[in-house]
Every structure is written in C-alpha cells, then in structure tokens.
Design a protein around this motif. Sequence first.
Motif, PDB file in Angstrom:
ATOM      1  N   THR A  36     -18.382 -38.804 -19.034  1.00 44.27           N
ATOM      2  CA  THR A  36     -17.866 -39.805 -18.046  1.00 44.27           C
ATOM      3  C   THR A  36     -16.288 -39.237 -18.282  1.00 44.27           C
ATOM      4  O   THR A  36     -15.572 -39.379 -17.360  1.00 44.27           O
ATOM      5  CB  THR A  36     -17.986 -41.146 -18.432  1.00 44.27           C
ATOM      6  OG1 THR A  36     -19.339 -41.579 -18.335  1.00 44.27           O
ATOM      7  CG2 THR A  36     -17.498 -42.215 -17.445  1.00 44.27           C
TER       8      THR A  36
ATOM      9  N   GLN B 204     -21.329 -40.414 -12.654  1.00 44.56           N
ATOM     10  CA  GLN B 204     -20.668 -40.044 -11.522  1.00 44.56           C
ATOM     11  C   GLN B 204     -20.240 -41.187 -10.529  1.00 44.56           C
ATOM     12  O   GLN B 204     -19.267 -40.877  -9.695  1.00 44.56           O
ATOM     13  CB  GLN B 204     -21.708 -38.824 -10.661  1.00 44.56           C
ATOM     14  CG  GLN B 204     -21.290 -38.220  -9.402  1.00 44.56           C
ATOM     15  CD  GLN B 204     -20.367 -37.082  -9.731  1.00 44.56           C
ATOM     16  OE1 GLN B 204     -20.213 -36.610 -10.724  1.00 44.56           O
ATOM     17  NE2 GLN B 204     -19.687 -36.675  -8.786  1.00 44.56           N
TER      18      GLN B 204
ATOM     19  N   LEU C 200     -15.076 -36.292 -16.519  1.00 50.30           N
ATOM     20  CA  LEU C 200     -14.933 -36.593 -15.046  1.00 50.30           C
ATOM     21  C   LEU C 200     -13.467 -37.149 -14.914  1.00 50.30           C
ATOM     22  O   LEU C 200     -12.680 -36.774 -13.912  1.00 50.30           O
ATOM     23  CB  LEU C 200     -16.015 -37.416 -14.492  1.00 50.30           C
ATOM     24  CG  LEU C 200     -17.548 -36.935 -14.404  1.00 50.30           C
ATOM     25  CD1 LEU C 200     -18.420 -37.994 -14.014  1.00 50.30           C
ATOM     26  CD2 LEU C 200     -17.442 -35.539 -13.453  1.00 50.30           C
TER      27      LEU C 200
ATOM     28  N   THR D 222     -25.835 -39.671 -13.575  1.00 45.84           N
ATOM     29  CA  THR D 222     -25.924 -40.111 -12.293  1.00 45.84           C
ATOM     30  C   THR D 222     -24.999 -41.307 -12.202  1.00 45.84           C
ATOM     31  O   THR D 222     -24.092 -41.322 -11.178  1.00 45.84           O
ATOM     32  CB  THR D 222     -27.465 -40.723 -11.935  1.00 45.84           C
ATOM     33  OG1 THR D 222     -28.250 -39.300 -11.708  1.00 45.84           O
ATOM     34  CG2 THR D 222     -27.231 -41.114 -10.452  1.00 45.84           C
TER      35      THR D 222
ATOM     36  N   ASP E 217     -19.589 -27.291 -17.073  1.00 52.88           N
ATOM     37  CA  ASP E 217     -18.699 -28.084 -16.493  1.00 52.88           C
ATOM     38  C   ASP E 217     -17.274 -27.363 -16.344  1.00 52.88           C
ATOM     39  O   ASP E 217     -16.661 -27.424 -15.465  1.00 52.88           O
ATOM     40  CB  ASP E 217     -18.384 -29.339 -17.223  1.00 52.88           C
ATOM     41  CG  ASP E 217     -19.582 -30.600 -17.064  1.00 52.88           C
ATOM     42  OD1 ASP E 217     -20.484 -30.076 -16.545  1.00 52.88           O
ATOM     43  OD2 ASP E 217     -19.440 -31.512 -17.611  1.00 52.88           O
TER      44      ASP E 217
ATOM     45  N   SER F 291     -22.337 -32.168 -12.512  1.00 56.47           N
ATOM     46  CA  SER F 291     -23.362 -33.267 -12.851  1.00 56.47           C
ATOM     47  C   SER F 291     -24.586 -32.825 -12.589  1.00 56.47           C
ATOM     48  O   SER F 291     -25.518 -33.189 -13.953  1.00 56.47           O
ATOM     49  CB  SER F 291     -23.225 -34.654 -11.975  1.00 56.47           C
ATOM     50  OG  SER F 291     -21.712 -35.319 -12.414  1.00 56.47           O
TER      51      SER F 291
ATOM     52  N   SER G 122     -19.681 -47.307 -17.519  1.00 59.82           N
ATOM     53  CA  SER G 122     -20.882 -46.477 -17.734  1.00 59.82           C
ATOM     54  C   SER G 122     -21.498 -46.831 -18.750  1.00 59.82           C
ATOM     55  O   SER G 122     -22.958 -46.683 -18.686  1.00 59.82           O
ATOM     56  CB  SER G 122     -20.244 -45.283 -17.788  1.00 59.82           C
ATOM     57  OG  SER G 122     -21.114 -44.014 -17.759  1.00 59.82           O
TER      58      SER G 122
ATOM     59  N   CYS H  59     -17.169 -31.891  -9.411  1.00 57.08           N
ATOM     60  CA  CYS H  59     -17.584 -32.918 -10.477  1.00 57.08           C
ATOM     61  C   CYS H  59     -19.201 -32.935 -10.097  1.00 57.08           C
ATOM     62  O   CYS H  59     -19.973 -33.254 -10.812  1.00 57.08           O
ATOM     63  CB  CYS H  59     -16.767 -34.124 -10.186  1.00 57.08           C
ATOM     64  SG  CYS H  59     -15.265 -33.945 -10.809  1.00 57.08           S
ATOM     65  N   LEU H  60     -19.366 -33.205  -8.767  1.00 61.69           N
ATOM     66  CA  LEU H  60     -20.919 -33.457  -8.343  1.00 61.69           C
ATOM     67  C   LEU H  60     -21.845 -32.283  -8.990  1.00 61.69           C
ATOM     68  O   LEU H  60     -22.977 -32.431  -9.330  1.00 61.69           O
ATOM     69  CB  LEU H  60     -21.136 -33.526  -6.964  1.00 61.69           C
ATOM     70  CG  LEU H  60     -22.499 -33.482  -6.192  1.00 61.69           C
ATOM     71  CD1 LEU H  60     -23.025 -34.786  -6.880  1.00 61.69           C
ATOM     72  CD2 LEU H  60     -22.657 -33.510  -4.741  1.00 61.69           C
TER      73      LEU H  60
END
Length: 830
Positions: free
Chosen positions: A326, A401, A329, A398, A740, A368, A296, A364-365
């Motif tokens: 990151t 994810q 997630l 982005t 989050d 983000s 990432s 998670c989406l």
Amino acid sequence: MSSILLAFYNRTILGHPLITLLMVALVIAGLASYAPKFRLDASAESLVLENDESLEYYRSVKALYGSDDSLIITYTPKAALFSDEVLEDLKQLRSKLEKVDRVESVTTLLNVPLIKSPPVTLLELSQEVITLESVKADRELARKEILSSPLYRDLLISKDGKTTALQVIFEYDETWEQLLKQRDALRTKQLELGLSLQESEQLNAFSNAFDAHNASLQAQQNRNIVTVRNIMDEHREVASLYLGGVPMIVSDSIDFVRHDLMTFGVGVFIILIVILSIIFRRPRWVVLAMITCAASGISMIGMLGLLNWPVTVVSSNFVSLLLILTLSLLVHLIVRYRELHGLKPTITQRDLVLETVGSKFIPCLYTSITTMVAFSSLLVSGIRPVIDFGWMMVIGITLAQLIAFTLFPAALMLFDKEKPVHEHDVTEAATQFLARQNEKHGRGIILLFVALALLSIWGITKLTVENRFIDYYKESTEIYQGMELIDRKLGGTTPLDVVIDAPAYFLLEEEDDDEYDEDDEFFDDEFSDAGAGITGSSYWFNSDMLGKIEEIHRYLESFDETGKVISIATTVSLLKSLNEDILNNDFELAILYKKLPPVIKESLIEPYMSEDGNQLRFSIRIFESDPKLKRDELLANIRQGLAQELGLEDEQIKITGMVVLYNNMLQSLFKSQILTLGVVFIAIVLMLSILFRNIRLAVIAIIPNIMAASMVLGLMGWLGIPLDMMTITIAAICIGIAVDDTIHYVHRFTNEYSKHQDYWLAARRSHSTIGRAMYYTSLTITIGFSILVFSNFIPTIYFGLLTGFSMIAALLANMTLLPLLIIRFKPLDS
C-alpha cells in the motif's frame, strides 16, 4: 486510464470527495466489524500437507496407540530428588495439575509401576502393582530401579538422577475427531467425484463447525497452559522447572506471533511515520499515507474475520506486507503529484489530482496484478496455511489498490495545493549518482551482475529445507531452554513412530484361518483360556520373534539423531527380571501376558503392540537440538536399514509422526515453489508484453526481477538459512517488489524516450523522477522493517532482514541493470 473512465472518475470520486470518503468509511467500518473474529492458528495441523496420505495414517496410529500431544514438565530440585521434601512437593504439584481442565492423567515417578522395589513375583504383580507411593515400596530400591530401568531412564529421569519429568496427558476430544472425519470425507469426495448441492452445504457446515470447535479447543488449551505455568511458579522455590511438549510450542508460537503483530506492527508504523516526515516534510502526506495504510490493514483483518481464515505462522506478516504494498502505491502517487505540481504550478488542485491518477493508475494496476501473480505461486504448495496466505495477499492487494485510488485522492481533494517543492536534495544526488555510474561504468556494472548471478546460482544450489523447530526461537526463550534440556537429559524432544506390520503372507494365512467351524472355535477358546492364545496367533509376540524385535530396537537406537526408543523390547527387558525362562516358552509367555494387571498392560503393552500382536510400534524421540539433524536423510536411512540390514519387506515398514509430516511438507514446498517460480516469471513476461506492447522490452524487464530473486535465494544459501514455510515466501515477496519497480521505471523510461528519442537522457530523467519514488519506498521499508530483528521469533527476524535485502536488491537491479540492458539492446527503436 482511458478518457471515458478518467472522466467518470473525475465526476464521481473527485467531484464528490466527501461522499466518496463516507462510502469508503462505511465499507471499512463494515469489514472492521468482523475484526473480533480474527484469530491466530499455530496448531500442528497447520504444519502439514493437507492431502498427505501420511497424515491419515498418522491419525490412525494416534487413534490406535494414543496421542503424542502432551505437556512435559522438567523438574530439577535443589535438594535430592528422592528426599521427603522433594517427593512431597512433586505430590502436591501432581495433585494441582490433575485438577486442570481436560487433564486426563499426570505421570510422575511417584505413580509408575515398580517391580524391584521390593522384587515381586508374577503372582504378586498380578495381585498388586507397587509404586513409589505404596506402603510396601522401598525408596532406595525404587531410586535404583528407576535410574536403571530401560523404560524410565532418559524418559522419566535423567541419567544423573537430578532431573525428572512429569507428563500431563489431556483428554482426547472425540467431537474434534468426528467433525474432522466428516469434513475430510466430503473434501476427499469433492476432489475425486464432486459434490451435490446438498453435500456442498454439508461440507460448508462441517468446515465451519470444525473451525469453531478447533478454535475453542485452542483457546481452552492456551488457558490450560497459563494455568499450568501458574502452578509451576508456585513450586520454583523448591525446583527449577521448564515446560515442553507440542501443545506448549503451539501456544507459545501463537503468543510470539500475536506479540510481533502488535508490538512490531506499532513499531514499524511509528518508524514509517518518522521516515515519511523526513522525506516529504509535509504533515499532510504522512497523515494521508498512514490513514490509507491503516484503512487497508483494518479492512483486510476484517475480511479474514468475515471469511473465517485464521492467520498462521506462515501468514503472520501479512499486515506488514500489505503495509509495504500500500505504501509503495502511495509513494508513487505522492511523488508524481509533487512532480506535476512543480511542472504545472498554475493548474487547479482537482486537475492536479486527476492528472496524477491518470498517469499512475495503469502502471499501479499492472504492478498489483503482477504482484498477485507472484503470490499465486503459493497456491500450488498443497499446504493449507501457505495456500491461504497466497489468497490473503491476492485479496489484500486488491483492497490496497481500491483504497489507494479512492480514499487517498478523495482525501487529498479536501486540502489546498501546497507550495511547489524543489526536489534537489540527497535523494536527487543518490539517484543521479547511479545514473552517472551507469554511463561511466556500464560494462563493468553488467559484468558485476553476471558475477552476482553466478554466485547466486551457486548459493541456490546450497539451499536446503532441513531445519529444526528449536531454531525458530532464541536461546533466552522457555521453548528453546525446555527443548534443549529435554534433549540433553530426557531422551529427545520430537516424537517419531516406526510401525512394523507382520509380513503380507502371514496376514493372508490369518484371513484363511478365520474360516473355521464351531468346533474349531470351541477348541480355540479352550486353548485361549488355557493361556496360549496370543503367542499362538501373534506373528510378533512369541519366543521366536522377541529376539528380532530386540534387534530392530537396537538398530533404531544406533542413530546419533535418535534418543529414547520404547517398544515391546523395552517391556520384555523389564519382564526378564520376573522370570527370564518364561520368555523362552510360548505357553508360559501367553500366561504372563494374560495375567499382567491392566495398569501394566496399559503402560507397557498396549502403546507398543496391537491387540492381535501382528503390529509393533517403536516410539522414538528425536534430538531436536542436534545441529547435524537432517530429517529426510534420517528417515531414508531408517527405512533402508530396516529393509536391507534387518531383512524386513518394504510394505511392512511404516514411519509416521510429526517428524515425517513436517518433512513431507518441507520437501513438497521446496519442489513446488522452486518449480513454479519459472511459471510465474513466464506469466509476468506475458503481462509485461501486454502492458508495454513490446516482447523484447518485456524479456529485458524480467531480467532484473530474476536477478533480485536469485540474489535473495542465493544469499539464503550462502548464509545457511533454510527454506521453510516462512522463508519460502521471500521469493514471492521479492518478485512482487522488484516487478513493481520494473513496471514504474519502464513506464516512465518509454514516456521520456518518446519525447526525446535519446536513451541516456531518458535514463537520467527516469532516475530523477520515478527513481525518487523507488528510492523513497525502498529506504522507508528497509529501515522500517529493520526493527523486526528485535523479535524473539527467528522467522520474524529473517523476514525483516530478507525483506530489507529484497528491497535493496530490487532497487539496485532496476536502477542499474535494467536501464543498461534497455540502452544496450534498444528495444524501443522501431
């Protein structure tokens, strides 16, 4: 995730993990190929509002009177300053500096004009300018003159005569100015009228050319500063030397940022590896998590190189932030995978990974997207580096994810299932402790948060944007020591210009007088040749107004925050020693002006008065190390005093310089960010309403986010940490982290409540499951970023400490206040 999309994901990503990894690797490698174009920018231009009208005026003043960008070398010899040994060493030092690329001139006490060493007449001055190096110069008289000179004292030499300064002036780059004007002209037109296709292409070409040329100039400047420091090292046996000036601050700031990116980036990475190893106790999770985080980060660095976006002081921690997001997630995916594995030990690895992804993709989406919304608050700042930082984080999130849900699951498919892990450990005890406290002391906890909210609001009222450049650096750094020495002995560090125009009525009369016939022109020329031109046409440079100029000069010197002030009043004070009566006679004053040698005019007249004598420039140095320095208040007091006490019209007064530009930036940043936080919270409530399909639950869920952000800002207020381009981003970071946790917790809470229809049981179950992931993430990042306290760059230290506090505040708010509010108001009851 919908069943159709999940089935497609199963067939493609999980069905062909090697192909997926190959495709991801190719994309990452493609982006990584642009990493060499990644660059840092700490230029003064990155510290100002992009569309600030004051910026255009600042540039025009620089073009008219000369730039304030120069290196200052302080020189404190071990022997007497005017001894043969020291003067010879100064001469050699100057000679070496003059040979450095792009150096236009080097001003030292050796080559400044002298008028009393020995005393000269106006006629003698017009024929020859004496300096300390001249054969005629009397060294003892020169020492006394320089020490007592209103021009040189506290600027070129300290009051005690033990420290002198060398000013290294670089050539002005006309190509840079031309490219800047061409780019800005098209940008202005784009904002006001819009651009045609051809003009858009021209703007893109000019922008790229300017960025490339600017990067080249910065690289050259960095090399020059390294060369200057090497030259200084050759003279440290004779004297103590420090380097100062805006170019040095820019160069060293870049070095600090680069050092922190490399050293602490690696340090944080290592600490995260150790902590993850302790938490998960399986090498696979550490390896997969770190590879995904690295992918990432590398992808984003390459993306910045591709887009030609420089990293500034503001965005220097973007890699660390991307690592946080990151890793967050990944921790949620790992914890969910291990939880499902314990509940369903017999299912296949593919089904286990698929169910993990299916249950975590939507929350998670949304985490983000809401984090992107939080960072979008930076897009309205009006400051290009802050705007770019906002976009960097949106693009980076982005990428994070996409990589987290492709590379990580595909790589996990290459491993066999691990043995089920029973997670009854310290983490379980910690999360269940909070759950029990919620049940036992729920009312008290809510009251505690109410008290914290009041304290936070009180702290927020103490927030300020007043800060000093010197506070960005530790006392052990050369930047700090150089600024402090220049402030203490050489009249201040930060340049500020006060420009006074002639009154509007006088300028209008001049325009009318421009309409004359040839006879008028003939007589004017003859009169000018006779020597009375400037005093006859100038508003300021005549015997009537010299007293007013001196009055303004003394007023500007009266402030505690202002150090050395130089103006035409300084020049007049020097000229009095030649012939004091001349200053009382316009005709003789005009002759004096005309007969002054070019070198005298270039150093004493032209930097402080326009050619027509209708505009004055007062050059001021601000004491950057003054703990009472408040830029906004100082600028307001200067303007108010000039208008009310000295009777100047407001339109006559223009205040400019980096002090003004930086102050404008801070004031705008404070207003825009504080105001847009409310809009961000409203946007997040709307998004939570869509996700949870429950407006009451969305409103409850936003409260811990507001609480966490308020606690961070309130702490800054109580500790006296000012808001600046670095610390203002902490609010966005805190909101991103807190939201989050909120989404994951509420998502799990609603699932548990739908199964058991018991609020307290749902809270206990949520604490033992999703609470574990929240705890892991907060603990890992807080400890990992604590290493930043060892940086020499104070904003980096603040970033590390405030990020850790943000994580703790978000964790506690979401594991205590959030479930208590849900249980109290019961938004899930139909």
